[in-house]
Design a protein around this motif. Structure first.
Motif, PDB file in Angstrom:
ATOM      1  N   GLU A   1      -9.926  -2.948  10.637  1.00  0.00           N
ATOM      2  CA  GLU A   1     -11.187  -2.330  11.064  1.00  0.00           C
ATOM      3  C   GLU A   1     -12.033  -1.832   9.895  1.00  0.00           C
ATOM      4  OE1 GLU A   1      -8.146   1.047  11.786  1.00  0.00           O
ATOM      5  OE2 GLU A   1      -8.169  -1.088  11.341  1.00  0.00           O
ATOM      6  N   PHE A   2     -11.459  -1.820   8.690  1.00  0.00           N
ATOM      7  CA  PHE A   2     -12.198  -1.321   7.533  1.00  0.00           C
ATOM      8  C   PHE A   2     -12.910  -2.413   6.743  1.00  0.00           C
ATOM      9  CE2 PHE A   2      -8.858   1.938   8.152  1.00  0.00           C
ATOM     10  CZ  PHE A   2      -9.682   3.032   8.364  1.00  0.00           C
TER      11      PHE A   2
ATOM     12  N   TYR B   1       0.819  -1.218   0.000  1.00  0.00           N
ATOM     13  CA  TYR B   1       0.000   0.000   0.000  1.00  0.00           C
ATOM     14  C   TYR B   1       0.853   1.268   0.000  1.00  0.00           C
ATOM     15  CZ  TYR B   1      -3.205   3.480   2.154  1.00  0.00           C
ATOM     16  OH  TYR B   1      -3.938   4.594   2.467  1.00  0.00           O
TER      17      TYR B   1
ATOM     18  N   SER C   1      -3.218  -5.513  11.894  1.00  0.00           N
ATOM     19  CA  SER C   1      -2.917  -4.131  12.260  1.00  0.00           C
ATOM     20  C   SER C   1      -4.175  -3.288  12.127  1.00  0.00           C
ATOM     21  CB  SER C   1      -1.808  -3.562  11.363  1.00  0.00           C
ATOM     22  OG  SER C   1      -2.306  -3.305  10.056  1.00  0.00           O
ATOM     23  N   GLY C   2      -4.207  -2.201  12.901  1.00  0.00           N
ATOM     24  CA  GLY C   2      -5.326  -1.277  12.843  1.00  0.00           C
ATOM     25  C   GLY C   2      -4.874   0.108  13.242  1.00  0.00           C
ATOM     26  N   LYS C   3      -5.755   1.074  13.104  1.00  0.00           N
ATOM     27  CA  LYS C   3      -5.387   2.467  13.330  1.00  0.00           C
ATOM     28  C   LYS C   3      -5.840   3.023  14.683  1.00  0.00           C
ATOM     29  CE  LYS C   3      -4.744   4.567   8.807  1.00  0.00           C
ATOM     30  NZ  LYS C   3      -4.421   3.387   8.042  1.00  0.00           N
TER      31      LYS C   3
ATOM     32  N   HIS D   1      -3.824  -5.948   6.882  1.00  0.00           N
ATOM     33  CA  HIS D   1      -3.646  -4.500   7.010  1.00  0.00           C
ATOM     34  C   HIS D   1      -4.973  -3.775   7.265  1.00  0.00           C
ATOM     35  CE1 HIS D   1      -1.190  -0.886   5.230  1.00  0.00           C
ATOM     36  NE2 HIS D   1      -1.541  -0.702   6.492  1.00  0.00           N
ATOM     37  N   ASP D   2      -5.011  -2.964   8.328  1.00  0.00           N
ATOM     38  CA  ASP D   2      -6.163  -2.108   8.654  1.00  0.00           C
ATOM     39  C   ASP D   2      -7.474  -2.905   8.706  1.00  0.00           C
ATOM     40  OD1 ASP D   2      -4.457   0.012   8.850  1.00  0.00           O
ATOM     41  OD2 ASP D   2      -4.993   0.924   6.937  1.00  0.00           O
TER      42      ASP D   2
ATOM     43  N   LYS E   1       2.572  -6.377   4.672  1.00  0.00           N
ATOM     44  CA  LYS E   1       1.137  -6.526   4.927  1.00  0.00           C
ATOM     45  C   LYS E   1       0.405  -7.022   3.692  1.00  0.00           C
ATOM     46  CE  LYS E   1       1.804  -2.549   7.944  1.00  0.00           C
ATOM     47  NZ  LYS E   1       3.125  -2.179   7.419  1.00  0.00           N
TER      48      LYS E   1
ATOM     49  N   ARG F   1      -4.755  -4.410   2.020  1.00  0.00           N
ATOM     50  CA  ARG F   1      -5.037  -3.031   1.614  1.00  0.00           C
ATOM     51  C   ARG F   1      -4.050  -2.595   0.537  1.00  0.00           C
ATOM     52  NH1 ARG F   1      -6.291   2.457   5.158  1.00  0.00           N
ATOM     53  NH2 ARG F   1      -7.127   3.552   3.343  1.00  0.00           N
TER      54      ARG F   1
END
Length: 261
Positions: free
Chosen positions: A133-134, A61, A165-167, A130-131, A90, A93
């Motif tokens: 939560e989306f 990404y 992983s998340g933000k 990767h990320d 990752k 994403r």
């Protein structure tokens, strides 16, 4: 642990993830925040290895980050063989928008193979979803979720460790550390203490949502490094000066802690 206790002649432990307290974030190599000089990645990575940083974080990404990091590490292979550092990347994403997420097992496998080629390595030490939560939780942990495919790749020897992983802010993460540990999560890392380029010496990217007055790179990094509960902090670094500053600030944290003992 002082970063300088990790010497350039010392291979990393292949059976454990003994990562330096500062983990080199290679996102800036992709030009996400600002343009970087052509020689900066080589100077930054070589200085990081010299001073004891033993892990590098990137992602497909992050623009050309994987290609640049792979080329630099390959050029340093005589002095720093592959066995002397960890590579983290990752899957899932690949762009800014919702349609740029692809958590399918097929895409995850393709992505790992592509990352290996770009990073010029036969294996990856750590691969995150990767990320997370989306996307829908089933795309991560369901019967056809991405984690199952990543663990298959781990069994095949392409990946050493699997993660997510998340933000969410670091301070929120602290609420969940006991739960993660109870479920067998071995390693926890926090990231982006500079808030996605906000707290750097240059202006943050135009898309950044925060007010411009929020600025103090040194305090932000030291806050993250002092925070207990994680194994390492990923800091985006793009040049030699930033590497040296991050390590100097970390050593200040260590000195303060020693005075309190």
């Amino acid at each position: 642990m002082d970063l300088r206790s990790l010497t350039k002649s010392q291979p990393v432990d292949q059976d454990k993830f003994e990562v330096s307290k500062i983990l080199f974030g290679a996102l800036p190599f992709g030009g996400v925040y600002d343009e970087i000089e052509k020689s900066s990645p080589f100077e930054a990575v070589s200085r990081a290895l010299e001073l004891g940083i033993n892990a590098f974080d990137t992602s497909p990404y992050y623009g050309d980050s994987e290609q640049i990091l792979g080329s630099v590490l390959s050029s340093l292979s005589d002095k720093y063989p592959r066995s002397h550092y960890y590579i983290i990347t990752k899957v899932g994403r690949y762009g800014l928008n919702k349609q740029d997420f692809d958590y399918s097992p097929k895409r995850a496998r393709e992505s790992v193979e592509e990352s290996c080629r770009r990073l010029k390595t036969d294996y990856l030490d750590f691969v995150y979803a990767h990320d997370v939560e989306f996307v829908d939780i089933d795309e991560v942990v369901g019967d056809c979720g991405v984690l199952i495919e990543l663990f298959k790749l781990k069994k095949e020897g392409k990946i050493k460790y699997v993660g997510i992983s998340g933000k969410n802010p670091n301070t929120l993460l602290s609420n969940y550390i006991p739960k993660f540990k109870s479920f067998g999560v071995k390693y926890l890392m926090n990231a982006s203490p500079l808030s996605m380029g906000l707290l750097t010496e240059t202006a943050p990217p135009q898309w950044h949502p925060a007010p411009a007055k929020l600025r103090s790179a040194k305090l932000a990094i030291q806050f993250s490094l002092e925070w207990d509960g994680t194994d390492s902090t990923v800091i985006g670094l793009s040049n030699r000066k930033q590497v040296e500053e991050a390590i100097a600030w970390f050593n200040e944290v260590l000195a303060r802690k020693r005075t309190l003992i």
